[in-house]
Design a protein around this motif. Sequence first.
Motif, PDB file in Angstrom:
ATOM      1  N   UNK A 149       0.747  -1.375  -0.072  1.00  0.00           N
ATOM      2  CA  UNK A 149       0.515   0.285   0.157  1.00  0.00           C
ATOM      3  C   UNK A 149       0.896   1.250   0.211  1.00  0.00           C
ATOM      4  N   UNK A 150       2.186   1.079  -0.407  1.00  0.00           N
ATOM      5  CA  UNK A 150       3.224   2.263  -0.848  1.00  0.00           C
ATOM      6  C   UNK A 150       3.154   3.153  -1.948  1.00  0.00           C
ATOM      7  N   UNK A 151       2.960   4.156  -2.227  1.00  0.00           N
ATOM      8  CA  UNK A 151       2.713   4.714  -3.928  1.00  0.00           C
ATOM      9  C   UNK A 151       4.145   5.600  -3.668  1.00  0.00           C
ATOM     10  N   UNK A 152       5.518   4.660  -3.644  1.00  0.00           N
ATOM     11  CA  UNK A 152       7.035   5.705  -4.393  1.00  0.00           C
ATOM     12  C   UNK A 152       7.067   6.286  -5.326  1.00  0.00           C
ATOM     13  N   UNK A 153       8.214   7.823  -4.274  1.00  0.00           N
ATOM     14  CA  UNK A 153       8.324   8.547  -4.684  1.00  0.00           C
ATOM     15  C   UNK A 153       8.373   8.777  -6.093  1.00  0.00           C
ATOM     16  N   UNK A 154       8.688   7.332  -7.109  1.00  0.00           N
ATOM     17  CA  UNK A 154       9.835   7.812  -7.938  1.00  0.00           C
ATOM     18  C   UNK A 154       7.741   7.219  -9.301  1.00  0.00           C
ATOM     19  N   UNK A 155       7.425   6.927  -8.889  1.00  0.00           N
ATOM     20  CA  UNK A 155       5.613   6.560  -9.519  1.00  0.00           C
ATOM     21  C   UNK A 155       5.116   7.931  -9.547  1.00  0.00           C
ATOM     22  N   UNK A 156       5.511   8.777  -8.689  1.00  0.00           N
ATOM     23  CA  UNK A 156       4.529   9.847  -8.457  1.00  0.00           C
ATOM     24  C   UNK A 156       4.752  11.221  -9.890  1.00  0.00           C
ATOM     25  N   UNK A 157       3.822  11.340 -10.532  1.00  0.00           N
ATOM     26  CA  UNK A 157       4.226  11.721 -11.966  1.00  0.00           C
ATOM     27  C   UNK A 157       4.410  13.863 -11.209  1.00  0.00           C
ATOM     28  N   UNK A 158       4.103  14.343 -12.293  1.00  0.00           N
ATOM     29  CA  UNK A 158       4.223  15.943 -11.986  1.00  0.00           C
ATOM     30  C   UNK A 158       2.709  16.328 -11.919  1.00  0.00           C
ATOM     31  N   UNK A 159       2.633  17.206 -11.450  1.00  0.00           N
ATOM     32  CA  UNK A 159       1.330  17.979 -11.101  1.00  0.00           C
ATOM     33  C   UNK A 159       0.641  17.697 -12.546  1.00  0.00           C
ATOM     34  N   UNK A 160       1.170  18.344 -13.193  1.00  0.00           N
ATOM     35  CA  UNK A 160       0.230  18.886 -14.329  1.00  0.00           C
ATOM     36  C   UNK A 160       0.423  17.025 -15.703  1.00  0.00           C
ATOM     37  N   UNK A 161       0.929  16.590 -15.376  1.00  0.00           N
ATOM     38  CA  UNK A 161       0.544  15.274 -15.724  1.00  0.00           C
ATOM     39  C   UNK A 161      -0.530  14.418 -15.246  1.00  0.00           C
ATOM     40  N   UNK A 162      -0.406  14.491 -13.539  1.00  0.00           N
ATOM     41  CA  UNK A 162      -1.601  13.396 -12.756  1.00  0.00           C
ATOM     42  C   UNK A 162      -3.531  13.441 -13.559  1.00  0.00           C
TER      43      UNK A 162
END
Length: 333
Positions: A12-25
């Motif tokens: 249930x973790x979402x690593x930082x390396x999988x988080x897209x920049x705000x404009x692409x989310x």
Amino acid sequence: MDKLVSSWYNDQSLPESYIFPPHERPGKLLVPRCNTVPVIDLSDTRTNLVHQILKASQEFGLFQVVNHGVPPNIMSETMSVFHKFFELPAEDKASLTVYTNDPKRCKLVTSTLDYDREKIHLWRDVLRHPCHPDCIEFWPRKPLRYREVVAACSIEAKKLGLQILELLCEGIGIEHGYFEHELTEDLLLRANHYPPCPDPSLTLGIPKHFDPDILTILLQEHISGLQVLKDGEWIGVRPIPNAFVVNIGYILQVISNNKLKGAEHRVVTNSSDHRISVVFCMNPAGNSNIEPAKSVVTATNPPLCRGFQFKEFLDNFYSMEGDADLALQPFKL
């Protein structure tokens, strides 16, 4: 194996390396499953089919087909085989995660083949392999009947793709048989597995892109995830039982001299369900010459680019992080 999302998503973790920049989310906005994406009944008359497919390819770049002649049991068995494949124990999949640059080999990776170099990872595991008969000996041996079922589906997918290309040729005035042989020589399979994601608003299964091929034939199950960009808005492609999604590839857009439109699309995740999609990409041979077909070039509609080898375009495409327009730029006239 520890890189595969499916091996650790349960924490249930979402690593930082999988988080897209705000404009692409994708954000938390609910994207409706759209009823306006064209659905084409391939049992219709040829005149109607040419008109409908041409209109869909010019306005959306993407459509669904039903009554296409592919037996429903082949479609359901294919989806079942890939569910079983992704559920296999780690030891049965380990050999497929070993890096190799042999183009005939199967590759099972998380995100993309460039995982170690990319800035942001995609929330998916993907199995890739060519569908040429010479490569079947390298396909997975498990689950049982994988080779038999996937071979049957790949043959049907290519037949379907060639049928659609013939209808498009008739619609825009390209000669019969133009896309046979080397322009559709390489059929590549990608089976995508998107595990449940703890926060689908922050990541993507696949970001916004055009497909860098001739035509894409997609088998999706009942779980939504595919979205297409239409008039600046994202709309969900509603799953339809026993349908294939057909996407105009960027290379087909080039060959048609922009008479046909490639669809810009993406894949979002969800927090509750595993989702699998099976994709057949119809690609030219690497040394194929790609250029606008002479029959669609006129004084008022000059060629948008010079000829180039498909492998040149692909090299540019991946070096430009999947930006098809930038990949074509060096060949523009």
